[in-house]
Every structure is written in structure tokens, then in C-alpha cells.
Enzyme design. Structure first.
Site, PDB file in Angstrom:
ATOM      1  N   ASP A 134      39.414  27.611  40.415  1.00 33.24           N
ATOM      2  CA  ASP A 134      38.320  28.110  40.192  1.00 33.24           C
ATOM      3  C   ASP A 134      36.946  27.301  39.892  1.00 33.24           C
ATOM      4  OD1 ASP A 134      36.231  29.934  38.760  1.00 33.24           O
ATOM      5  OD2 ASP A 134      37.689  31.365  39.519  1.00 33.24           O
ATOM      6  N   TRP A 164      36.916  33.707  40.078  1.00 32.06           N
ATOM      7  CA  TRP A 164      37.920  33.780  41.473  1.00 32.06           C
ATOM      8  C   TRP A 164      39.215  33.657  41.186  1.00 32.06           C
ATOM      9  CZ3 TRP A 164      33.720  35.415  43.108  1.00 32.06           C
ATOM     10  CH2 TRP A 164      32.364  34.985  43.219  1.00 32.06           C
ATOM     11  N   ASP A 165      39.835  33.017  40.185  1.00 36.97           N
ATOM     12  CA  ASP A 165      41.323  33.033  39.784  1.00 36.97           C
ATOM     13  C   ASP A 165      41.617  34.650  39.901  1.00 36.97           C
ATOM     14  OD1 ASP A 165      41.871  30.319  40.139  1.00 36.97           O
ATOM     15  OD2 ASP A 165      41.414  30.007  38.073  1.00 36.97           O
ATOM     16  N   LEU A 166      40.867  35.155  38.849  1.00 35.98           N
ATOM     17  CA  LEU A 166      41.321  36.524  38.470  1.00 35.98           C
ATOM     18  C   LEU A 166      41.277  37.602  39.700  1.00 35.98           C
ATOM     19  CD1 LEU A 166      39.738  36.594  34.943  1.00 35.98           C
ATOM     20  CD2 LEU A 166      41.794  36.346  35.514  1.00 35.98           C
TER      21      LEU A 166
END
Length: 408
Positions: A134, A164-166
Site C-alpha cells: 500500500d 489500497w490493501d483493503l
């Protein structure tokens, strides 16, 4: 948890946030998720935040309800065993979620030789295969140079939330179900790649920011001001802070009325020849005029009074709380709300665990299941998925190829 995906079997070989959260979301809707780790734990097994005893709250949170299998993946026999788990027969199996590289023993090309309709969902850093997470993706896209204020000068400001990870985890879960639906219709599997970079680029493009940059250049920093509308943090007379936003005409009129600013705002509109009620962008353009007026009005009220007048007039606002304070005081976030179950975790601690974020109206929620102990389900999975006998499983243990959770 909701039993909507009961029967669907996912094998997860992943670490960190994006791919494990993909499988977590699927588990919370009823899928069986088998997480396979190296013996002793993967790269995220001891990731912070940690308990005082050294157990990872992070790992416990992202692996709730999953089954844990521990295999020595450094040995060819261990990789072969994992391949058998991933490609085991059954119309609801044959789905792999991973963030490991496209090349190697978990390449879709290699695995699909053992099961033609295999679905591989691969979360990546960059679309070309380069590693990234991220913060590195966010940095490359310029977001840290828009975050913060002029006080930061040329220094980037990283965001604490790994957006962005989530988002990639959620999108990967959606893509998994889309691929599985396609397999039901066509009988074909395939590989789905979900790069964080593509999630980030598409999100910025969908919000108009790429077009904006190409048209007018990089957006400057605006601190805590809400871009394109009215919004900012304000301090009450008793030292509390509130975030106030007025995006819709109703929210704006409610804010003005609640602070007894109707005559003042009408005069400003007349002087400027604008209508703040009709155009949210105008509120942003003239924020330097509006902010001080609202700041003085809120600064004359206590938090209790702000809460009363804002709620009476449907103002869009929220208090600034630390997470600890929010859990203790904010009714919407308190454990005991439908989202949470207070359960005992492998670390030995008892604390609230979140279930499915969606509510399926009219359906009963099942209780949140704790994360597994590492290797807790090794024997069960080998027996149920691969139909191995207890004698064969004993041989695998004896050779050190697999491991189970230590007995309490």
C-alpha cells in the site's frame, strides 16, 4: 457470519492484508477457508500489533473463522501436498487465493495441469509483477503529496489507513465470486490478477483525479479542508473537535440554521453574487470567507450543545475521538452492536471481534468464529479434503512434513 456460501472451499496461501482479507470476507459469508502456512508461521504470523505475550492481534483479526494447516513448504513433498489440497476434486473446490508470485510452484499454469477448472485469484503489488504494498503504491501515485497542508512543505505525508490493501482485498473477493459464477456457467476456470496498483489507478481515475491532473496539474494541499465542498475540523468552547461537512443543499442549510447564521450567510451571498445552497463548489471556492464564520459560531458552543443543534438540523458531522474513546463512548461502535461478538482468541485475550460488515436483512447472523491456532486443522483437512487415513497422516507428522497446533 452468514451461511450464504456454504460448501464453497477456498485454499489461501497468503500473508499481510489484501489477500487474507479477501478470504476473510468470503469466510464471513459462509465459505470454508483453509489457510496454509509454513510450519512455524508465515511472514505475517508475528506482525504488529502484538499482545504483551507476543501474539499478533493483526493475525487473529485477519484469520477469524479460517482453518489452519501447517506444512513444510520448503520441501518438494510439502509443495506437492499443498498442490493436492488446492486442486482436490469437488465442484465447490479448486479455488486458490494467494499473493505469492505468478512464477513458481503456485503458478496457475502448473496448478491447472492437476485441475483444468482451477480458479486462481492472485493479489499483486504491481501489474507487471514487481513487488509493492500500500505505502509504496500510494507514494508512486503522488497521494502523500496531496495529503497534509502547506506546513509540510515538500515532505510527503503517508496515510495511516492502507486503503489500497483493503480495497484490493474486497475487490479480490468480488472477483473470486465472479470467476466462480463464470465457472458454473462455462465449466472453465482461470487466473484472476488483482494488482494494488490497478486498484489505486482505477480508483483515482473513477473519482476524476487523473482527468483533473491532465487538465489543471497536480492538486495542491488543502490540509483538513474537504476538497470541492464545505468541510473542515472545528473546535468547540470546551476543547473538543468536530468534523463538519456540507455536501448537499440540505446539509448546508441545516448547518447554517443550527448555528444561527442565516442572515450572515445571506448577506455574504448577496455581496458575492453566489448561492451557497445551490453550488457545493462555491462553498469550497469561498472557504476562506466561510471557515472563520463557522469557526467562531462553533467555538462559542459546548460539545453537548453542538451535538443537540446539529442533530436537530440533520447536519453531517462527527466528533474526533481516539479509537479507544470511540469504543468506550460512541454507541455506533460499541462492542455489543450487531457487528461485534466478544470472544476468546488464541492469544488468550477476550475482546470484540468484527463479523460481516454487510447486514442481510431478515437473516440471522451467526456468531463470529475465532482465528485458529497455527496448524489446528491440519489433520482434519488432510482427512476430509484428501481422504488420507489416520495412519498416513501420522506418517506425515513423523517425517516433519506437517504440524498441528500444540495441545493445551
Amino acid at each position: 457470519m452468514y451461511p450464504l456460501l456454504t460448501g464453497l472451499r477456498i485454499v489461501e496461501c497468503a500473508s499481510f492484508i489484501a489477500a487474507p482479507s479477501c478470504s476473510l470476507y468470503l469466510q464471513q459469508l459462509g465459505a470454508e477457508v483453509i489457510r496454509v502456512d509454513p510450519i512455524g508461521g508465515g511472514a505475517d504470523f508475528k506482525r504488529w500489533p502484538l499482545s504483551k505475550g507476543g501474539d499478533s492481534y493483526y493475525w487473529e483479526g485477519l484469520n477469524k473463522g479460517k482453518k489452519s494447516v501447517a506444512i513444510d513448504l520448503a520441501r518438494p513433498e510439502g509443495r506437492q501436498l499443498l498442490t493436492q489440497l488446492i486442486t482436490a476434486p469437488g465442484k465447490d473446490g479448486g479455488i486458490l487465493v494467494t499473493n505469492l508470485p505468478k512464477e513458481g510452484f503456485l503458478s496457475h499454469e502448473r496448478l491447472s495441469k492437476h485441475r483444468e477448472d482451477l480458479i486462481t485469484v492472485r493479489v499483486m503489488g504491481w501489474g507487471d509483477g514487481d513487488s509493492g504494498f500500500d505505502y509504496t503504491v500510494n507514494a508512486a501515485l503522488g497521494v502523500p503529496f496531496v495529503t497534509g497542508s502547506d506546513a509540510n512543505g515538500d515532505a510527503p505525508v503517508n496515510h495511516v489507513l492502507p486503503a489500497w490493501d483493503l480495497l484490493s482485498g474486497a475487490y479480490a473477493a468480488f472477483a473470486t465470486l465472479a470467476a466462480e459464477r463464470n465457472r458454473l456457467r462455462t465449466g472453465r476456470g482461470g487466473e484472476v490478477t488483482v494488482p494494488l496498483s490497478d486498484i489505486a489507478f482505477s480508483a483515482l481515475a473513477n473519482m476524476g483525479q487523473i482527468a483533473e491532473v491532465m487538465d489543471t496539474g497536480d492538486r495542491p494541499r488543502y490540509g483538513n479542508a474537504l476538497y470541492g465542498a464545505f468541510g473542515r475540523d472545528f473546535r468547540t468552547s470546551d476543547g473538543e473537535r468536530v468534523m463538519v461537512a456540507a455536501i448537499t443543499p440540505k446539509q448546508w442549510s441545516g448547518l447554517v440554521k443550527s448555528l444561527d447564521l442565516v442572515p450572515t450567510i445571506q448577506q455574504i451571498e448577496k455581496d458575492l453574487g453566489v448561492s451557497f445552497a445551490r453550488d457545493e463548489g462555491t462553498r469550497f471556492t469561498h472557504r476562506d470567507t466561510l471557515f472563520p464564520i463557522v469557526e467562531r459560531a462553533i467555538g462559542a458552543l459546548t460539545m453537548d450543545r453542538v451535538r443537540t443543534v446539529f442533530d436537530e438540523n440533520a447536519v453531517c458531522w462527527g466528533p474526533y475521538f481516539t479509537l479507544k474513546r470511540a469504543i468506550a463512548e460512541y454507541p455506533r461502535l460499541k462492542p455489543g452492536a450487531p457487528l461485534f461478538d466478544e470472544i476468546d482468541h488464541p492469544s488468550g485475550h477476550r475482546y470484540p471481534a468484527a463479523g460481516a460488515a454487510a447486514t442481510f436483512v431478515g437473516m440471522d447472523r451467526e456468531r463470529v468464529q475465532r482465528a485458529p491456532h497455527l496448524g489446528e486443522h491440519t489433520d482434519e483437512v488432510l482427512a476430509s479434503v484428501l481422504s488420507l487415513s489416520s495412519a498416513r497422516i501420522g506418517e506425515l507428522h513423523a517425517s516433519g512434513l506437517v504440524a498441528s497446533a500444540p495441545s493445551n
